[in-house]
Write an enzyme that holds these catalytic residues in place. Structure first.
Site, PDB file in Angstrom:
ATOM      1  N   SER A   6      22.844   4.984   0.613  1.00 40.06           N
ATOM      2  CA  SER A   6      22.875   3.950   1.740  1.00 40.06           C
ATOM      3  C   SER A   6      22.870   2.908   1.408  1.00 40.06           C
ATOM      4  CB  SER A   6      24.278   4.564   2.349  1.00 40.06           C
ATOM      5  OG  SER A   6      23.571   5.115   3.539  1.00 40.06           O
ATOM      6  N   GLY A   7      21.354   2.649   1.067  1.00 41.43           N
ATOM      7  CA  GLY A   7      20.457   1.612   1.561  1.00 41.43           C
ATOM      8  C   GLY A   7      21.444   0.362   0.197  1.00 41.43           C
ATOM      9  N   ALA A  19      20.849  -0.757  -2.827  1.00 38.34           N
ATOM     10  CA  ALA A  19      21.761  -0.776  -3.820  1.00 38.34           C
ATOM     11  C   ALA A  19      22.548   0.326  -4.148  1.00 38.34           C
ATOM     12  CB  ALA A  19      19.926   0.021  -4.507  1.00 38.34           C
ATOM     13  N   GLN A  64      10.531  -5.151   6.788  1.00 34.36           N
ATOM     14  CA  GLN A  64      10.332  -6.461   7.359  1.00 34.36           C
ATOM     15  C   GLN A  64      10.920  -7.884   6.797  1.00 34.36           C
ATOM     16  OE1 GLN A  64       7.123  -5.225   9.676  1.00 34.36           O
ATOM     17  NE2 GLN A  64       8.464  -3.912  11.050  1.00 34.36           N
ATOM     18  N   GLU A  95       4.787 -15.263   0.576  1.00 34.50           N
ATOM     19  CA  GLU A  95       4.368 -13.794   1.153  1.00 34.50           C
ATOM     20  C   GLU A  95       2.958 -13.399  -0.205  1.00 34.50           C
ATOM     21  OE1 GLU A  95       7.009 -10.689   1.241  1.00 34.50           O
ATOM     22  OE2 GLU A  95       7.355 -10.889   3.436  1.00 34.50           O
ATOM     23  N   HIS A 150       0.748   0.401   1.675  1.00 32.78           N
ATOM     24  CA  HIS A 150       1.334  -1.268   2.837  1.00 32.78           C
ATOM     25  C   HIS A 150      -0.123  -1.605   2.956  1.00 32.78           C
ATOM     26  CE1 HIS A 150       2.495  -4.669   4.882  1.00 32.78           C
ATOM     27  NE2 HIS A 150       3.630  -4.599   4.389  1.00 32.78           N
ATOM     28  N   ARG A 161      -1.154  -6.572  -2.591  1.00 31.47           N
ATOM     29  CA  ARG A 161      -1.415  -5.322  -1.633  1.00 31.47           C
ATOM     30  C   ARG A 161      -2.504  -4.391  -2.199  1.00 31.47           C
ATOM     31  NH1 ARG A 161       5.323  -4.493   0.153  1.00 31.47           N
ATOM     32  NH2 ARG A 161       5.355  -6.504   1.240  1.00 31.47           N
ATOM     33  N   HIS A 219       3.957   3.008   0.715  1.00 30.50           N
ATOM     34  CA  HIS A 219       5.071   2.059   1.493  1.00 30.50           C
ATOM     35  C   HIS A 219       6.083   2.241   0.142  1.00 30.50           C
ATOM     36  CE1 HIS A 219       6.461  -1.301   2.947  1.00 30.50           C
ATOM     37  NE2 HIS A 219       6.065  -2.127   1.725  1.00 30.50           N
ATOM     38  N   GLU A 270      14.471   1.811  -5.547  1.00 33.78           N
ATOM     39  CA  GLU A 270      13.228   1.964  -5.307  1.00 33.78           C
ATOM     40  C   GLU A 270      13.521   3.494  -6.440  1.00 33.78           C
ATOM     41  OE1 GLU A 270       9.616   3.836  -2.452  1.00 33.78           O
ATOM     42  OE2 GLU A 270      11.895   2.791  -1.920  1.00 33.78           O
ATOM     43  N   ARG A 294       4.216  -3.679  -7.122  1.00 35.87           N
ATOM     44  CA  ARG A 294       4.723  -3.940  -6.616  1.00 35.87           C
ATOM     45  C   ARG A 294       4.701  -5.544  -6.232  1.00 35.87           C
ATOM     46  NH1 ARG A 294       8.552  -5.319  -1.914  1.00 35.87           N
ATOM     47  NH2 ARG A 294       7.567  -3.422  -1.375  1.00 35.87           N
ATOM     48  N   SER A 311      11.258  -5.502  -4.161  1.00 37.06           N
ATOM     49  CA  SER A 311      12.513  -3.997  -3.593  1.00 37.06           C
ATOM     50  C   SER A 311      14.026  -4.324  -3.313  1.00 37.06           C
ATOM     51  CB  SER A 311      11.741  -3.480  -3.187  1.00 37.06           C
ATOM     52  OG  SER A 311      11.098  -3.946  -1.662  1.00 37.06           O
ATOM     53  N   LEU A 312      14.427  -5.566  -2.531  1.00 37.49           N
ATOM     54  CA  LEU A 312      15.378  -5.731  -2.083  1.00 37.49           C
ATOM     55  C   LEU A 312      16.381  -6.279  -3.100  1.00 37.49           C
ATOM     56  CD1 LEU A 312      15.426  -6.670   1.872  1.00 37.49           C
ATOM     57  CD2 LEU A 312      15.154  -4.587   1.352  1.00 37.49           C
TER      58      LEU A 312
END
Length: 523
Positions: A14-15, A17, A50, A118, A246, A293, A355, A379, A390, A395-396
């Site tokens: 239930s994230g 995606a 975040q 970022e 991360h 990263r 991460h 993911e 990535r 990702s979101l």
């Protein structure tokens, strides 16, 4: 009681995606069951994200975003998938998140969306909700799902295994048919029973696998459940050697591991040693603290080895005004303050942590796996967007885009095939004679985490990987024997999936002898 639920579509997870897929399917008039192992459906990897989500910055374009994704992905990204993300992503952020779901992203004094930069982004194009973007998005999505009457939310239901006629059918002639998925066995944790959920199409949205590592930013449920279940069914899995660490998680002996967002460095913070001296210029003179990263994480690792220290530090106070810190990163400020670190004054101790799983279950441009009627989004899936490393805040966006695309594909073809005959799939038979010993499960999980952290972590070589494979395979044999003779529990299901996922990652790392992106071989 052998309960069987019948539905058009089963979504496991239930994230962002899974929620997007469920919402769009329900809006199309289909009956949807959303199953999540958590008691609170908001509990997901999305909840802990975040930084933000990519939108469209000033003078931005799909081509510019593509260029940044390819650069971060070490040239290993799949061009058609990157193109889909860059062209459809910003539009879907506006149509679904901003207009339909009404996510309250931060805005400036004039009411315009607030953008941040970022690592490895050529321009500021990230929109956010302070330092709790994932939580804000997830809260809005769960609220939307609860408003749709044709979505059934099954909380505290852990997927045990996917249902496959070629394996589970009482008609043994089904072994000759193409592999397909017709739902899943779900463990009802409250009533301690396993039920069948039959669906015309199934969507895996189970998130990542960070919990197979000793240090991770992921929540407790991220143990590779979806990857392991799909693998057991015979689904194709790719790029699983690429685990993104991360660079900056809070380091404190008595604190849980939590993320210090990359947006902190995007706002100007620097990585420093105990004397407050910046060091990233030694490792990446061009990008410094905003390098990809994998580069930043390995640089921190090397700096720790060089000086024989347990952590490095983030310096916000010397580079960002205190009022800006408190306004932009309120949750990070409060969380660190609980452990005696005032980020407006003090250096913040940080270490890298597992991460994001860049690889996963192979899917096409619509999220369809190599198994008929089985989709994977978020993911757990590998679309090819992320390549070998990535890019921050993709990702979101990927979860949003492929959640929408999977729903669209299912909607257009679901009428072409009927629900599988429930009488053909036998009820779950729990042959366990006794309850599993929690101490054994805990010790085995710790063993998996230690093996993965020490042998399949930031820096790998042949000897470490071969040792890891030997130990993990022996451990899997013991766990499978244990699994067959005990009653099923959520922790036992997770242990079984964790060791299989660990072997998948380690095997991929062993097979790929050349360093690329976040897969780094020192040999």
């Amino acid at each position: 009681m052998n309960e069987c639920i019948e539905t058009d579509v089963l979504v496991i997870g239930s994230g962002i995606a899974g929620s997007i897929a469920a919402i769009r399917l329900a809006e199309a008039g289909l009956q949807v069951v959303v199953a999540t192992r958590a008691e609170d459906p908001a509990e997901s990897n999305t909840l802990y994200a975040q930084g933000g989500i990519i939108y469209k910055g000033k003078n931005d374009s799909p081509r510019l975003l593509e260029k940044d994704i390819f650069r971060a992905g070490a040239g290993h990204c799949y061009p058609p998938a990157v193109r889909i993300l860059a062209e459809e992503g910003p539009r879907l952020v506006e149509e679904i998140l901003i207009e339909d779901v009404a996510v309250p992203f931060d805005r400036d004094a004039d009411g315009f969306l607030s953008y941040v930069n970022e690592g490895s982004h050529s321009i500021p194009r990230i929109i956010h909700a302070a330092d709790a973007t994932g939580k804000t998005i997830e809260t809005a999505l769960i609220r939307k799902m609860r408003s749709l009457k044709n979505i059934t939310l099954l909380t505290a239901h852990t997927a045990v295994d996917l249902l496959a006629p070629h394996h589970h059918s009482l008609n043994r002639l089904m072994v000759y048919e193409p592999r397909s998925c017709v739902g899943a066995y779900l463990f009802d944790r409250k009533n301690k029973r396993v039920i069948r959920c039959l669906a015309k199409d199934t969507v895996l949205a189970t998130g990542g696998l960070g919990q197979i590592y000793l240090r991770t930013t992921n929540p407790s449920g991220a143990r590779g459940d979806g990857l392991a279940m799909a693998y057991r069914m015979g689904a194709r899995a790719i790029n699983n050697q690429f685990i993104q660490f991360h660079p900056t998680t809070f380091f404190h002996r008595h604190a849980p591991q939590f993320l210090i967002s990359e947006a902190v460095r995007g706002a100007g913070a620097r990585l420093v040693n105990a004397d407050g001296e910046p060091f990233m210029q030694k490792y990446d003179p061009k990008w410094k603290d905003l390098a990809p990263r994998d580069v930043v994480a390995r640089s921190i690792h090397q700096e720790m080895l060089l000086h024989d220290v347990s952590n490095v530090y983030l310096d916000l106070a010397s580079y960002i005004p205190a009022e800006t810190i408190r306004a932009s990163f309120p949750n990070i400020y409060r969380s660190c303050l609980e452990y005696g670190v005032d980020i407006t004054k003090d250096l913040v101790p940080v270490v890298p942590a597992a991460h994001y799983a860049i690889g996963g279950v192979w899917v096409d441009e619509w999220g369809l796996t190599s198994i008929d009627h089985l989709y994977a989004v978020g993911e757990v899936a590998c679309t090819g967007v992320h390549g070998a490393n990535r890019l921050a805040s993709t990702s979101l966006l990927e979860g949003l885009v492929w959640g929408q695309r999977a729903a669209s594909h299912i909607r257009d073809q679901i009428a072409k095939h009927p629900l599988h005959n429930p009488d053909d799939i036998p009820p779950w038979e729990d042959v366990g004679a006794y309850d599993p010993d929690p101490a054994l499960i805990s010790q085995d999980m710790y063993h998996i985490k230690s093996i993965m952290w020490n042998y399949v972590g930031l820096i790998r070589n042949r000897w470490r990987l071969e040792r890891a494979l030997r130990e993990l395979r022996n451990l899997e044999n013991e766990i499978e024997r244990f699994y067959r003779v005990t009653r099923v529990t959520d922790s036992l299901i997770g242990l079984r999936n964790a060791v299989r996922s660990a072997i998948i990652v380690t095997s991929a790392a062993w097979e790929n002898k050349k360093s690329m992106g976040c897969h780094y071989r020192e040999d």
